[in-house]
Enzyme design. Structure first.
Site, PDB file in Angstrom:
ATOM      1  CG  HIS A  54      -0.375   0.271   2.515  1.00 18.12           C
ATOM      2  ND1 HIS A  54      -0.026  -0.727   3.406  1.00 18.12           N
ATOM      3  CD2 HIS A  54      -0.070   1.440   3.144  1.00 18.12           C
ATOM      4  CE1 HIS A  54       0.463  -0.183   4.507  1.00 18.12           C
ATOM      5  NE2 HIS A  54       0.447   1.129   4.371  1.00 18.12           N
ATOM      6  CG  ASP A  70       0.125  -4.094   2.642  1.00 18.91           C
ATOM      7  OD1 ASP A  70       0.512  -3.666   1.529  1.00 18.91           O
ATOM      8  OD2 ASP A  70      -0.201  -3.351   3.584  1.00 18.91           O
ATOM      9  CB  SER A  87       3.167   1.673   6.250  1.00 19.34           C
ATOM     10  OG  SER A  87       1.999   1.795   7.013  1.00 19.34           O
ATOM     11  CB  VAL A 118     -13.366 -19.987  -1.186  1.00 20.04           C
ATOM     12  CG1 VAL A 118     -13.597 -21.238  -2.023  1.00 20.04           C
ATOM     13  CG2 VAL A 118     -12.118 -20.135  -0.322  1.00 20.04           C
TER      14      VAL A 118
END
Length: 362
Positions: free
Chosen positions: A94, A125, A205, A259
């Site tokens: 991100h 991520d 991050s 799924v």
């Protein structure tokens, strides 16, 4: 007379040895007591100094046209860490998810490099970034399977994209956490994270979570603003897996079942009115966006899986909150055949599925 002197001499020796032993024991305990404080402080300082040359600040910018003059405008950023001497960097997906932006990497000594995004993991991520050059100092990888609750950790990052190379200290507060992160209108479920109370802020991050051996055990990726000191990191073993796939294939591909599910516990089972089991992956009828729990055309659909099925085991591995369906599948490769044990309407069945391939563009 000689006998008296001998006795006196022996007494003096005994008294001296007792005093010396007492002073030695007191000195030993004092030294050990002092070392407890000094050792932890020195370990933190040494760990920070060891890891710092491997940490980079990542700046996102776009070229803006200001009356005919093209100028770069800072639009955000985060942190990353070097994993090779020739400039490979790992960060959060991100942080570098804007495919129309440019990226700048700034090392701890202030050197600036244009950064290229080479791969984004379609499952986790995680992203691989590259800067040109040589002689960079890579981090040392730890083993996140050996992480223990209560151990001391450090987090380093470009806090608020304003205070680079900031370090915070805390402990591992939990392991195997599943969280839902919302960023820029996108919602992502991240499984198996390491929870820490080391202060993590926007800009952290993509930065490393480090043990006091100077080993990276995770990558800081999310915070929970509802509480205090609730940070979460992706375990380094998942990151190593992504990096090794990239080194082999020059891209990151993942096994794909197809799924949409939730992992059951007592509360979740009660919510979905599943009374027979409290473990396993419950295949949703619809997710929050209204999508079917079985992806059309997926390996799951082709193998005959249905919404409402509960996947109990995968290749004899029992699924649970600490061993979710997604995390177990991530250990397999596209085109591998797996055997699922499922519960359908109270009956246990076995279904074989040939896994598909999931890429960044999917």
């Amino acid at each position: 007379m000689k006998k008296v002197w001998k006795i006196l001499f022996v007494c003096i020796l005994l008294i001296s040895s007792i005093l010396i032993t007492k002073d030695w024991i007191q000195g030993l305990f004092a030294a050990q007591s002092n070392n407890i404080v000094v050792t932890e402080e020195e370990a933190v300082i040494n760990t920070y100094q060891k890891i710092l040359p491997s940490v980079v600040s990542l700046i996102t910018f776009r070229d803006q046209d200001n009356n005919g003059m093209i100028t770069p405008t800072d639009t955000g950023g985060g942190t990353g860490f070097l994993v090779s001497s020739n400039g490979y960097i790992i960060t959060n997906k991100h942080v570098v998810n804007d495919k129309n932006a440019n990226y700048l990497a700034i090392t701890s000594d202030g050197q600036e490099y244009r950064a290229s995004v080479l791969a984004r993991d379609p499952l986790f991520d995680i992203a691989i970034v590259k800067i040109e050059g040589s002689g960079f100092k890579p981090v040392t990888f730890g083993d996140s399977d050996k992480v223990q609750i209560g151990q001391t950790v450090l987090a380093i990052g470009n806090v608020l994209n304003e205070f680079p190379n900031s370090v915070t200290k805390g402990i591992v507060s939990g392991i195997g956490r599943t969280i839902t992160a919302s960023r820029g209108g996108l919602t992502e479920t991240i499984e198996g994270t390491i929870q820490t109370d080391a202060s993590i802020n926007p800009g952290n991050s993509g930065g490393p979570l480090i043990n006091l051996k100077g080993e990276v055990i995770g990558m800081n990726t999310a915070i929970n603003r509802s509480g205090e000191s609730l940070g979460f990191a992706i375990p380094i073993n998942k990151i190593k897996q992504s990096y090794n796939i990239f080194l082999r294939k020059n891209e990151i591909t993942r096994a794909f079942l197809g799924v949409r599910y939730v992992m059951l516990n007592r509360a979740v089972a009660q919510y979905y009115k599943v009374s027979s089991v409290t473990n396993g992956a419950y295949i949703l009828t619809r997710d929050q966006e209204g999508n079917s729990g079985i992806v059309p055309g997926s390996p799951a659909e082709k193998a005959g899986l249905k919404v409402g099925d509960i996947v109990l085991e995968l290749n004899n591995i029992k699924l649970s909150n600490t061993k979710s369906l997604g995390s177990v599948i991530s250990n397999f490769s596209p085109s591998q055949e797996i055997r699922l044990k499922i519960l359908r309407n109270g009956t246990e069945l076995f279904i074989n599925v040939v896994l598909g391939e999931r890429k960044e563009t999917d």
